[in-house]
Design a protein around this motif. Sequence first.
Motif, mmCIF file in Angstrom:
data_model
loop_
_atom_site.group_PDB
_atom_site.id
_atom_site.type_symbol
_atom_site.label_atom_id
_atom_site.label_comp_id
_atom_site.label_asym_id
_atom_site.label_seq_id
_atom_site.Cartn_x
_atom_site.Cartn_y
_atom_site.Cartn_z
ATOM 1 N N ALA A 1 0.846 -1.199 0.000
ATOM 2 C CA ALA A 1 0.000 0.000 0.000
ATOM 3 C C ALA A 1 0.876 1.242 0.000
ATOM 4 C CB ALA A 1 -0.900 -0.007 1.236
ATOM 5 N N ARG A 2 0.439 2.242 -0.729
ATOM 6 C CA ARG A 2 1.194 3.504 -0.796
ATOM 7 C C ARG A 2 1.259 4.190 0.543
ATOM 8 N NH1 ARG A 2 4.359 2.894 -4.661
ATOM 9 N NH2 ARG A 2 3.306 1.640 -6.206
ATOM 10 N N THR A 3 0.270 3.856 1.390
ATOM 11 C CA THR A 3 0.210 4.504 2.695
ATOM 12 C C THR A 3 0.944 3.714 3.765
ATOM 13 O OG1 THR A 3 -1.877 3.337 3.053
ATOM 14 C CG2 THR A 3 -2.008 5.609 2.230
ATOM 15 N N ALA A 4 1.600 2.626 3.377
ATOM 16 C CA ALA A 4 2.338 1.808 4.346
ATOM 17 C C ALA A 4 3.416 2.650 5.012
ATOM 18 C CB ALA A 4 2.966 0.602 3.651
ATOM 19 N N ALA A 5 3.678 2.309 6.258
ATOM 20 C CA ALA A 5 4.666 3.067 7.030
ATOM 21 C C ALA A 5 6.059 3.004 6.420
ATOM 22 C CB ALA A 5 4.703 2.535 8.458
ATOM 23 N N LEU A 6 6.320 1.944 5.671
ATOM 24 C CA LEU A 6 7.667 1.764 5.099
ATOM 25 C C LEU A 6 7.740 2.181 3.641
ATOM 26 C CD1 LEU A 6 8.396 -1.794 6.607
ATOM 27 C CD2 LEU A 6 8.907 0.444 7.595
ATOM 28 N N ALA A 7 6.647 2.765 3.148
ATOM 29 C CA ALA A 7 6.560 3.037 1.711
ATOM 30 C C ALA A 7 7.530 4.115 1.246
ATOM 31 C CB ALA A 7 5.130 3.405 1.328
ATOM 32 N N THR A 8 7.827 5.061 2.113
ATOM 33 C CA THR A 8 8.778 6.113 1.726
ATOM 34 C C THR A 8 9.996 6.029 2.620
ATOM 35 O OG1 THR A 8 7.913 7.749 3.253
ATOM 36 C CG2 THR A 8 6.879 7.627 1.063
ATOM 37 N N GLU A 9 11.066 6.602 2.150
ATOM 38 C CA GLU A 9 12.325 6.507 2.894
ATOM 39 C C GLU A 9 12.196 7.223 4.234
ATOM 40 O OE1 GLU A 9 15.674 7.894 0.659
ATOM 41 O OE2 GLU A 9 17.078 7.475 2.290
ATOM 42 N N GLN A 10 11.542 8.367 4.195
ATOM 43 C CA GLN A 10 11.421 9.172 5.401
ATOM 44 C C GLN A 10 10.617 8.444 6.480
ATOM 45 O OE1 GLN A 10 9.799 12.961 4.443
ATOM 46 N NE2 GLN A 10 10.597 13.948 6.262
ATOM 47 N N SER A 11 9.447 7.968 6.079
ATOM 48 C CA SER A 11 8.601 7.303 7.070
ATOM 49 C C SER A 11 9.219 5.983 7.515
ATOM 50 C CB SER A 11 7.190 7.080 6.513
ATOM 51 O OG SER A 11 7.258 6.225 5.381
ATOM 52 N N SER A 12 9.919 5.315 6.602
ATOM 53 C CA SER A 12 10.571 4.053 6.952
ATOM 54 C C SER A 12 11.644 4.296 8.000
ATOM 55 C CB SER A 12 11.173 3.420 5.698
ATOM 56 O OG SER A 12 11.963 2.303 6.027
ATOM 57 N N ASN A 13 12.459 5.323 7.772
ATOM 58 C CA ASN A 13 13.522 5.635 8.739
ATOM 59 C C ASN A 13 12.933 5.957 10.099
ATOM 60 O OD1 ASN A 13 15.516 5.226 6.852
ATOM 61 N ND2 ASN A 13 15.775 7.393 6.371
ATOM 62 N N ALA A 14 11.857 6.726 10.083
ATOM 63 C CA ALA A 14 11.213 7.104 11.357
ATOM 64 C C ALA A 14 10.669 5.874 12.075
ATOM 65 C CB ALA A 14 10.108 8.107 11.085
ATOM 66 N N THR A 15 10.041 5.006 11.301
ATOM 67 C CA THR A 15 9.463 3.789 11.896
ATOM 68 C C THR A 15 10.546 2.924 12.520
ATOM 69 O OG1 THR A 15 7.732 3.827 10.206
ATOM 70 C CG2 THR A 15 8.015 1.779 11.440
ATOM 71 N N PHE A 16 11.589 2.731 11.777
ATOM 72 C CA PHE A 16 12.683 1.893 12.295
ATOM 73 C C PHE A 16 13.360 2.536 13.491
ATOM 74 C CE2 PHE A 16 13.355 -2.006 10.025
ATOM 75 C CZ PHE A 16 12.665 -1.844 8.834
#
Lengths: 301, 750
Positions: free
Chosen positions: A215-230
Amino acid sequence: MLIDRRARGWITVCVAIFVAATALYIPYAARRPSGPSGASWPGLAYAAVGSAMMLFAFLLSFRKKVRTMHLGRAYYWMQGHVWFGLLSYPIILYHAGFHFGGMLTQIIMWLFTAVIVSGIVGVLVQQWIPTRMLRDVPAETIYEQIDHVLEQLRSEAAALIEPVTVRQPQEAFDLEVVPAGATAVIAPQRAITGAAMLAAFYQREVRSFLESRFARTAALATEQSSNATFAATRQELPVQFHQTLDDLQSIVDERRQLERQRCLHHWLHGWLLLHVPLSFALMILATVHAVMALRFASIGH
Amino acid sequence: MNGSTPSVPVAGKTITLWIDGQSVSVPESTTIWEAARQAGIAIPALCHKEDLNPVAVCRACVVDVEDNGSGRAEPLLAASCSRPCADKMRISTTTPRCQDARKTLIELLLAEHPRPCRRHAENHDCELELLGEKLGITQPIYTPRAFSKGTDFSNFSIAIDHSACILCDRCVRACSDVAHNYVIGRMGKGSLTSISFDDNEPMGQSSCVNCGWCMISCPTGAITYGGGAQTQVTDDQGRKIGTPLDAEEIKQIPLFKNINIQFLRRSEGAVVVRQFNKGEVICHQGEFGDTAFYIDDGEVDIFIDTPMSHVRTRGDGGLFKRVQSLLLGRDDDHRRGDDQRRFVPIDATAGDLDFRKPIARVGSGELIGEAACMNHQPRSATVVAARDGTIVLVMLRNVLDILRRQRDFRKKMDEKYRQRALDNHLRSVAEFRDLPDDFLDYLRQRVELVSYNPGEMICRQGEVADAFYLVRMGHVKVFQSFADGQGMVMSYLSRSQYFGEIGLLHGGLRTATCSALDHVEVVRIDRTEFEEMLRRFPQIKQRLEQEAAARQQANLERAGRPGDVTLGQFIDQGLYQAQSLLVLDLEKCTRCDECVRACAQAHDGITRLVREGLRYDKYLVATSCRSCRDPLCLVGCPVDAIHRKKDLQIIIEDHCIGCHNCANQCPYGNINMHPYKVEFTSLLSGKKEIREGEKATVCDLCDDQCLGENDDPSCVYACPHDAAHRVDGQSFFDLQVLGGRATSEKRQGS
């Protein structure tokens, strides 16, 4: 085709032909009482030249089928395809006298316009997207292998998680690592919680992200949100799980790159879905028009 | 002397001398000891052994030189093991002076020798004690050593008794010159001198690899078998087979009668006798095995169980027809890379197989699988028992190695080769195909059959050329040094290839250094015979000169290509080796795969390149043959199917048996195996059967169809975006590191 200095010769020749054609067209159009006509001798001349250019451009698809025949390098054919193809449009306009004419010729001209526009789009994307792909997708693979690589990433991620999730409570206690300088005694329960947290994170976020589509809205879909999630997950996990989390993040990053590659690949080649069939249709109809016109029209008038 | 058998003299001028009144004619430079042996006169020796370089330390072999060939008697006794014969020499081995000297020497040695030593106690074959018995020495008159020099039982299978050692140096030479392990040396002075292992370590803690050569070579009980070694012959699938023979049983077999019993004890289990019924498979082509087979009784069929053709994949049955694989032979589809050979080399003394019908039947006394056993090559052919009750001796490498060094065995195998295989072997060389039978008969006994150990030099660049060589077994590395101190591997040669002709034809000096990469055997044709051949057959001379000129031109072109680039990742990734990299400019490449499709179209539907690989800035180095300066892929082909042509292209010929060796050898994964499934007529049964197999495929730089003004391969020619280029490592380095403008694609041959 990247337009670089090697195209100068082609551009020069095409510009020269265009200028010459224009220079001939202006007095021709001005002198005719009824205006320029496709059936007039100049009109037919423009038709011949324009058709020859269109035919040469069209033959690229056949040239590509016989790749190893001694017919000249494919690169020169491509240059000719682009520049002569582009030049053929104004030449045909001169042939038509800037009139789209009856039903058939209208269809032809609109097809022609669509082919030219899609071709220009294609050339433009080829100037930009390969470089983007090079920069954005260091982990680029062969397009047809993306699904296979994804499968490997899934296996790799599962292999990373498996030892964490089957760890026994006692073992977790024994392996508890206390950071240097820390004074608190970490309760053994924290290790068990950490393993469960990592497993839950994997199941919730990573596993679905590694599927063929996400999904485009997945937490890991973009680099920024992925980094934040991790980063957030890393803060909550005990230190001993950080390496596994880092490895998962690498896998997720690669997955994202492959998706980016897929997207760029579609942009790079998607325009062909329009350009190729329309050009076939254009050539068929143009041939019909040429036959009909030569057979039934009043030549020279 | 040439080769690794030091007591084998070089063919040349023949001289005549007299030993004990007996006239002996031998080639020049034969030692007196060897000449006496040929005349049936046994001169005792302790430090000398057949396969070791003579050192003349024991002096037991001394002889009286009554006439040194110049009419003069020599005042001193000569050590016959190292003294070369001279024409009209007169030697006496039994003069009182000789006998006294010999007796004194043996008595001195026996005084300090434990009697009986371990070897003499077990087998009654200590050479020193036997010599003493022969000379009638019962009790030496000299004072024995007052102290023991110690023992060393640290090795699990070899026992050392320093007190029994006579410092003959045999073990040192065996360990260094034969086995190339360089473990054994000497230490100490005077009466404390003894052999040592590495830096005087106990043998069991040294770098000794337990090859057993020291034990086989030792004449006394100083180095003996200590028990503990276990050997088991297995088949090519790793399964234990047959009933192992013990040492005494092996010794009973005539083939092994001259082998040291200690060695056989140590190698118990290394020889197995197997009986096969008709149709039973002894070994399969393409499989790796560590055994050789000696046909003791019966007959076997040797054949290549692969179609002699190449795979062509077609999809020309229409839009919806499936892609079909066909096998086409060279009669139906000639490819420029084919060398139109008549014979396929195989690993057997029986000779090469006819290309058109690659099957042969051999009987008793033949040896099969020598190269596979010695050089760890895949089996070159399938062997099947042709009769019920065929008896085969299956032996491991160490036993085969010893056997090959036995003079009688060597002579027998060499004679078989001369009679059965030499003709085909010579005629398999394209330039010699017209050699008539009478000249082959003339050559048959005049050629030398020489062996080389791994790493041994055959000829050195700059030396005077004195012979022509044809490779029988193994691989020869041809290396050329340049004036600037750099060098380059020009080629790897395998069975049925030749070298040495350039030096003989042009100027008389060697143009490259040739050395044995593994166990190599060559047919050596002396300069005299070679020149005779050229004189008698001008057409052969012409062909050789043409080929020599082509080789020299190719070598010059290769040498002229930019040299090594010693820089970081270029070395790590082997790019400095590359002479033809397929490089894709990723800023121009639209990933259309036209290069891959063009490659497939040019190569029977099978692409030879993968658009994936290393990346340097904006360039992708595609996975495709790099035409390495050191083509490791050429090494190890059991049927000599892979070659490098003069324009750098690697060609794999139709008789590839799909053993995977070249694919495994390539460090960059650029050789792939292509499966096929076709109807095939079995050579053995004559019936049609469905055969599944694999053939190796590699980029050949479009050998058949260089395109465009630069003779570009199809991948470059068909790229519509000018993204694909073939460059060498240096140009790529210039581009990457120096940032210079890329050099234009090199011409791949002109």
